[in-house]
Design an enzyme around this catalytic site. Structure first.
Site, mmCIF file in Angstrom:
data_model
loop_
_atom_site.group_PDB
_atom_site.id
_atom_site.type_symbol
_atom_site.label_atom_id
_atom_site.label_comp_id
_atom_site.label_asym_id
_atom_site.label_seq_id
_atom_site.Cartn_x
_atom_site.Cartn_y
_atom_site.Cartn_z
ATOM 1 C CB VAL A 164 -0.975 -0.002 1.205
ATOM 2 C CG1 VAL A 164 -1.702 1.324 1.326
ATOM 3 C CG2 VAL A 164 -1.961 -1.163 1.090
ATOM 4 C CG HIS A 165 5.084 3.075 1.846
ATOM 5 N ND1 HIS A 165 4.896 4.381 2.258
ATOM 6 C CD2 HIS A 165 6.389 2.984 1.469
ATOM 7 C CE1 HIS A 165 6.029 5.041 2.135
ATOM 8 N NE2 HIS A 165 6.952 4.215 1.655
ATOM 9 C CB ALA A 166 4.905 0.234 -3.088
#
Length: 105
Positions: free
Chosen positions: A72-74
């Site tokens: 999700v961060h990516a």
């Protein structure tokens, strides 16, 4: 999978850095360099997007991945980099106008 995720993050970060540097160069009136940096940002975004597209294609073909906070961060990192790139182009155009007006006065 983590290696793939870090590829998205790294290329997104490279794109963001190039876009911010392009804005800085345009503030100095170095428009050629700013355009080169935007192209560098585009290349990094293309690399990140290709990785993202592979993940999506795998998903469509039944190869499901487990979504992690890192993934999700990516995705967030990539989307932010894409937006910064778009805004950088606008800032560069505005800086061209501002610098032209300042040269006239």
């Amino acid at each position: 999978m983590e290696e793939i995720i870090f590829e998205i993050i790294a290329n997104g970060g490279d794109a963001k850095s190039s876009a911010y540097e392009a804005i800085e160069e345009s503030e100095k009136g170095n428009y050629e360099r700013a355009e080169e940096l935007l192209k560098e940002a585009d290349e990094a975004l293309k690399k990140a997007h290709n990785v993202q597209t592979k993940i999506i294609t795998d998903e469509v073909n039944g190869k499901h991945i487990q979504v992690s906070v890192l993934f999700v961060h990516a995705q967030d990192h990539l989307m932010t980099a894409m937006e910064v790139r778009t805004l950088a182009e606008r800032f560069i155009n505005l800086n061209k106008k501002i610098n032209t007006l300042m040269e006239r006065h």
